[in-house]
Write a protein that holds these residues in place. Structure first.
Motif, PDB file in Angstrom:
ATOM      1  N   SER A  32      58.835 101.673  38.406  1.00  0.00           N
ATOM      2  CA  SER A  32      57.641 101.607  39.193  1.00  0.00           C
ATOM      3  C   SER A  32      56.360 102.211  39.362  1.00  0.00           C
ATOM      4  N   GLY A  33      55.704 102.425  40.769  1.00  0.00           N
ATOM      5  CA  GLY A  33      54.574 102.483  40.016  1.00  0.00           C
ATOM      6  C   GLY A  33      53.185 101.738  40.134  1.00  0.00           C
ATOM      7  N   LYS A  34      52.498 102.340  40.104  1.00  0.00           N
ATOM      8  CA  LYS A  34      51.310 100.768  40.000  1.00  0.00           C
ATOM      9  C   LYS A  34      50.694 100.542  38.775  1.00  0.00           C
ATOM     10  N   LEU A  35      51.590  99.354  38.580  1.00  0.00           N
ATOM     11  CA  LEU A  35      51.807  98.212  37.661  1.00  0.00           C
ATOM     12  C   LEU A  35      51.307  97.655  37.648  1.00  0.00           C
ATOM     13  N   TRP A  36      50.808  96.212  36.843  1.00  0.00           N
ATOM     14  CA  TRP A  36      50.420  95.045  37.542  1.00  0.00           C
ATOM     15  C   TRP A  36      49.829  94.501  36.235  1.00  0.00           C
ATOM     16  N   GLY A  37      50.152  92.598  36.270  1.00  0.00           N
ATOM     17  CA  GLY A  37      49.714  92.010  35.046  1.00  0.00           C
ATOM     18  C   GLY A  37      51.426  91.952  34.586  1.00  0.00           C
ATOM     19  N   TRP A  38      52.445  91.526  34.567  1.00  0.00           N
ATOM     20  CA  TRP A  38      53.606  91.704  33.864  1.00  0.00           C
ATOM     21  C   TRP A  38      53.621  90.409  33.081  1.00  0.00           C
ATOM     22  N   ASN A  39      54.373  90.838  32.867  1.00  0.00           N
ATOM     23  CA  ASN A  39      54.883  89.071  31.824  1.00  0.00           C
ATOM     24  C   ASN A  39      56.285  89.160  31.308  1.00  0.00           C
ATOM     25  N   ILE A  40      56.375  87.946  31.111  1.00  0.00           N
ATOM     26  CA  ILE A  40      57.898  88.108  30.716  1.00  0.00           C
ATOM     27  C   ILE A  40      57.288  87.497  28.660  1.00  0.00           C
ATOM     28  N   HIS A  41      57.808  88.789  28.358  1.00  0.00           N
ATOM     29  CA  HIS A  41      57.571  87.267  26.535  1.00  0.00           C
ATOM     30  C   HIS A  41      58.649  86.791  26.201  1.00  0.00           C
ATOM     31  N   CYS A  42      59.425  87.099  26.493  1.00  0.00           N
ATOM     32  CA  CYS A  42      61.090  86.727  25.282  1.00  0.00           C
ATOM     33  C   CYS A  42      62.175  87.161  26.520  1.00  0.00           C
ATOM     34  N   VAL A  48      65.110  90.888  27.596  1.00  0.00           N
ATOM     35  CA  VAL A  48      63.842  90.425  27.771  1.00  0.00           C
ATOM     36  C   VAL A  48      62.877  91.957  27.484  1.00  0.00           C
ATOM     37  N   LEU A  49      61.850  91.015  26.900  1.00  0.00           N
ATOM     38  CA  LEU A  49      61.006  91.987  26.724  1.00  0.00           C
ATOM     39  C   LEU A  49      59.211  91.863  27.423  1.00  0.00           C
ATOM     40  N   VAL A  50      59.170  92.495  28.323  1.00  0.00           N
ATOM     41  CA  VAL A  50      57.949  91.854  29.134  1.00  0.00           C
ATOM     42  C   VAL A  50      56.916  93.023  28.629  1.00  0.00           C
ATOM     43  N   GLY A  51      55.851  92.371  29.097  1.00  0.00           N
ATOM     44  CA  GLY A  51      54.322  93.144  29.111  1.00  0.00           C
ATOM     45  C   GLY A  51      54.146  93.613  30.255  1.00  0.00           C
ATOM     46  N   VAL A  52      53.417  94.512  30.211  1.00  0.00           N
ATOM     47  CA  VAL A  52      52.980  95.346  32.088  1.00  0.00           C
ATOM     48  C   VAL A  52      51.598  96.456  30.992  1.00  0.00           C
ATOM     49  N   CYS A  53      50.689  95.517  32.551  1.00  0.00           N
ATOM     50  CA  CYS A  53      49.551  96.403  32.095  1.00  0.00           C
ATOM     51  C   CYS A  53      49.836  98.316  33.343  1.00  0.00           C
ATOM     52  N   ASN A  54      48.867  99.761  33.177  1.00  0.00           N
ATOM     53  CA  ASN A  54      48.854 100.178  33.838  1.00  0.00           C
ATOM     54  C   ASN A  54      47.299 100.430  34.954  1.00  0.00           C
ATOM     55  N   TYR A  55      47.486 100.135  36.022  1.00  0.00           N
ATOM     56  CA  TYR A  55      46.088 100.470  37.193  1.00  0.00           C
ATOM     57  C   TYR A  55      45.802 102.158  37.671  1.00  0.00           C
ATOM     58  N   PRO A  56      45.083 101.968  37.651  1.00  0.00           N
ATOM     59  CA  PRO A  56      43.841 101.249  37.107  1.00  0.00           C
ATOM     60  C   PRO A  56      43.113 100.712  35.246  1.00  0.00           C
ATOM     61  N   ASP A  57      43.963 102.078  34.639  1.00  0.00           N
ATOM     62  CA  ASP A  57      43.438 102.256  33.595  1.00  0.00           C
ATOM     63  C   ASP A  57      43.488 100.519  32.605  1.00  0.00           C
ATOM     64  N   LYS A  58      44.581 100.401  33.217  1.00  0.00           N
ATOM     65  CA  LYS A  58      44.404  98.468  32.160  1.00  0.00           C
ATOM     66  C   LYS A  58      45.234  99.072  30.795  1.00  0.00           C
ATOM     67  N   ASP A  59      45.718 100.026  30.681  1.00  0.00           N
ATOM     68  CA  ASP A  59      46.674 100.220  29.406  1.00  0.00           C
ATOM     69  C   ASP A  59      47.920  99.469  29.353  1.00  0.00           C
TER      70      ASP A  59
END
Length: 320
Positions: A32-42, A48-59
């Motif tokens: 949860s939280g301010k996360l964006w840019g979710w992607n299911i990798h495989c 499930v391997l998921v990629g996500v970025c923190n907002y607003p740091d974009k880490d």
């Protein structure tokens, strides 16, 4: 089937060749939280391997998630930056009794992570030469009289795993498929048959690999005079050049960037497609008379993966 829509919400459903997706239900996101840019990798073994970025740091954050148990764990970040051209694979290696993640980077910065070790290692050997480019990054759209080549995470495909090795299409190998053994971590090649040379033309073609019914598959989409032609080949005997057979061909004026996702028991193949005049992905079977899902243009699906439910805990697979 696990779905991710453009609003970065997850859904799951049962899967059948008759009605495709039944009882679609929402699933809480693994963080949860301010996360964006979710992607299911495989997906593999219900994980499930998921990629996500923190907002607003974009880490960048890499998660291993079990949608069935709702458990997730944050994995170490790869040593090199996560660029659009990365594609991923996840598998269990019985030799080391460990799960391994392979990241293939179009800039020759390929890495592997053994979950128990907790650190990424760069892969030095590669069957191709320097500066290889993953062919499955590109897809085609004929809009407003011009070809647009668009890179999106949903179109990057995934590493096909069969016979103990990851497989992918390398733009510098037009007569073979690149491989990487999960146990001894050795790179290699699988030959393609005569007449199946891969053509890497960013404006007019796309190709990739998949696994259907435990068989390695190679697929391609080419455009000619505003018509898209999709072809799918399967190998009946792994590693034997003469065992490749063309399974079927689809010609369309509005479906493009087709990726095979699953083979049903009746031989029908589930396909993820992009469709002109609408955003996101649609799904259909290889049956010519089958319609697309979702039918409504307002429903925007980013990607979908077939997965089998399990009770494997991601937290028990890591030592960190």
């Amino acid at each position: 089937m696990l779905f991710l829509n453009r609003e970065y919400s997850f859904h799951c459903s049962s899967l059948s060749s008759d009605q495709l997706f039944e009882d679609v239900q929402g699933i809480d996101r693994p963080r949860s939280g301010k996360l964006w840019g979710w992607n299911i990798h495989c997906c593999y073994n219900g994980l499930v391997l998921v990629g996500v970025c923190n907002y607003p740091d974009k880490d960048f954050m890499l998660l291993l998630w079990n949608p069935s148990t709702r458990e997730s764990v944050v994995l170490p970040n790869p040593k090199f930056s996560q660029e659009v051209t990365c594609t991923w694979g996840l598998r269990y290696d019985s030799t080391s009794d460990d799960y391994k993640i392979l990241k293939i980077d179009g800039k020759e910065r390929n890495e592997v992570l053994a979950l128990k070790s907790g650190s990424w290692r760069k892969i030095d050997d590669n069957p191709a030469t320097d500066n290889s480019v993953l062919s499955d990054m590109d897809y085609l759209a004929f809009r407003h009289g011009a070809l647009d080549c668009i890179d999106t995470p949903s179109n990057m495909g995934y590493l096909a795993f069969v016979h103990g090795a990851f497989h992918w299409v390398d733009s510098l190998l037009n007569q073979s498929v690149a491989t990487f053994s999960s146990s001894d971590e050795v790179c290699g090649e699988i030959p393609l048959p005569e007449g199946l040379d891969l053509v890497f033309d960013i404006m007019h073609s796309k190709q990739g690999v998949s696994v259907l019914g435990c068989m390695l598959c190679v697929y391609s989409t080419r455009i000619h005079h505003r018509e898209y032609t999709f072809k799918l080949w399967v190998t009946n005997e792994y590693g034997v050049k003469e065992s490749w057979n063309q399974l079927f061909t689809i010609q369309s004026t509005d479906l493009y960037s087709i990726t095979p996702k699953h083979m049903f028991s009746d031989g029908e193949v589930l396909l993820r497609c992009s469709q002109l005049r609408r955003s996101g992905s649609v799904f259909k079977t290889s049956n010519e008379s089958s319609g697309v899902w979702p039918q409504s243009d307002s429903e925007c699906i980013q990607d979908g993966f077939v997965y089998t439910e399990s009770l494997i805990s991601p937290k028990l697979l890591t030592w960190y």
